[in-house]
Scaffold this motif. Sequence first.
Motif, short mmCIF file in Angstrom:
data_model
loop_
_atom_site.label_atom_id
_atom_site.label_comp_id
_atom_site.label_asym_id
_atom_site.label_seq_id
_atom_site.Cartn_x
_atom_site.Cartn_y
_atom_site.Cartn_z
N SER A 46 -10.83 3.67 2.55
CA SER A 46 -11.43 2.09 2.10
C SER A 46 -12.40 2.57 0.42
O SER A 46 -12.26 1.87 -0.51
CB SER A 46 -12.18 1.41 2.96
N ASN A 47 -13.24 3.61 0.84
CA ASN A 47 -14.15 3.80 -0.24
C ASN A 47 -13.47 4.54 -1.40
O ASN A 47 -13.76 4.20 -2.60
CB ASN A 47 -15.30 4.91 0.27
N GLY A 48 -12.20 5.11 -0.97
CA GLY A 48 -11.52 5.77 -2.33
C GLY A 48 -11.02 4.57 -3.01
O GLY A 48 -10.81 4.58 -4.23
N GLU A 49 -10.36 3.69 -2.46
CA GLU A 49 -10.16 2.46 -2.99
C GLU A 49 -10.91 1.72 -3.80
O GLU A 49 -10.83 1.28 -4.93
CB GLU A 49 -9.32 1.51 -1.83
N LYS A 50 -12.10 1.56 -3.14
CA LYS A 50 -13.36 1.03 -4.12
C LYS A 50 -13.78 1.75 -5.27
O LYS A 50 -14.06 1.23 -6.36
CB LYS A 50 -14.37 0.95 -3.07
N ILE A 51 -13.60 3.40 -5.26
CA ILE A 51 -13.85 3.92 -6.21
C ILE A 51 -12.90 3.67 -7.45
O ILE A 51 -13.29 3.77 -8.58
CB ILE A 51 -13.77 5.34 -5.86
N LEU A 52 -11.59 3.88 -6.94
CA LEU A 52 -10.46 3.56 -8.01
C LEU A 52 -10.81 2.13 -8.68
O LEU A 52 -10.51 1.96 -10.00
CB LEU A 52 -9.08 3.55 -7.40
N ASN A 53 -11.16 0.96 -7.95
CA ASN A 53 -11.36 -0.20 -8.43
C ASN A 53 -12.27 -0.16 -9.35
O ASN A 53 -12.31 -0.88 -10.53
CB ASN A 53 -11.38 -1.33 -7.42
N LEU A 54 -13.61 0.50 -8.95
CA LEU A 54 -14.66 0.49 -9.88
C LEU A 54 -14.48 1.30 -11.40
O LEU A 54 -14.70 0.83 -12.53
CB LEU A 54 -15.80 1.30 -9.09
N ASN A 55 -13.70 2.32 -11.07
CA ASN A 55 -13.17 3.07 -12.16
C ASN A 55 -12.29 2.31 -13.10
O ASN A 55 -12.51 2.40 -14.31
CB ASN A 55 -12.23 4.32 -12.09
N GLY A 56 -11.47 1.55 -12.52
CA GLY A 56 -10.55 0.49 -13.59
C GLY A 56 -11.40 -0.37 -14.18
O GLY A 56 -11.38 -0.68 -15.32
N SER A 57 -12.47 -0.92 -13.35
CA SER A 57 -13.58 -1.95 -13.98
C SER A 57 -14.34 -1.27 -15.16
O SER A 57 -14.58 -1.93 -16.30
CB SER A 57 -14.55 -2.43 -12.90
#
Length: 106
Positions: A46-57
């Motif tokens: 879950s945190n990995g997905e959040k990190i990927l989303n933050l990186n995209g943002s």
Amino acid sequence: MLATGSLTFAQLEDSINKWTIDLEEQGKFFINQAKQLNAWDTLLISNGEKILNLNGSIERVKQQQQQLDQELDFVLAQQKELEELIVPLEKELVEIPVTDIDRNQM
């Protein structure tokens, strides 16, 4: 245990019961550890997905910042150009004699 190395049925049964209890405790411990690892794994995913989303943002914000910087540079260039055009006009304005018809008629 007997010194001769033979076991009675009661001793064998006690040993088997002890091993069964130990095995059940170890099984419960293993299951608890597996559940904890599963929870951690889920959290990591879950945190990995959040990190990927933050990186995209962050990448989108960087692109928007670059676009904004370019637009500000364009506005700055236009402002500088306008200032360069205004300077000669201001000089001409200073050189033009002020004549106020209404003042002279009073």
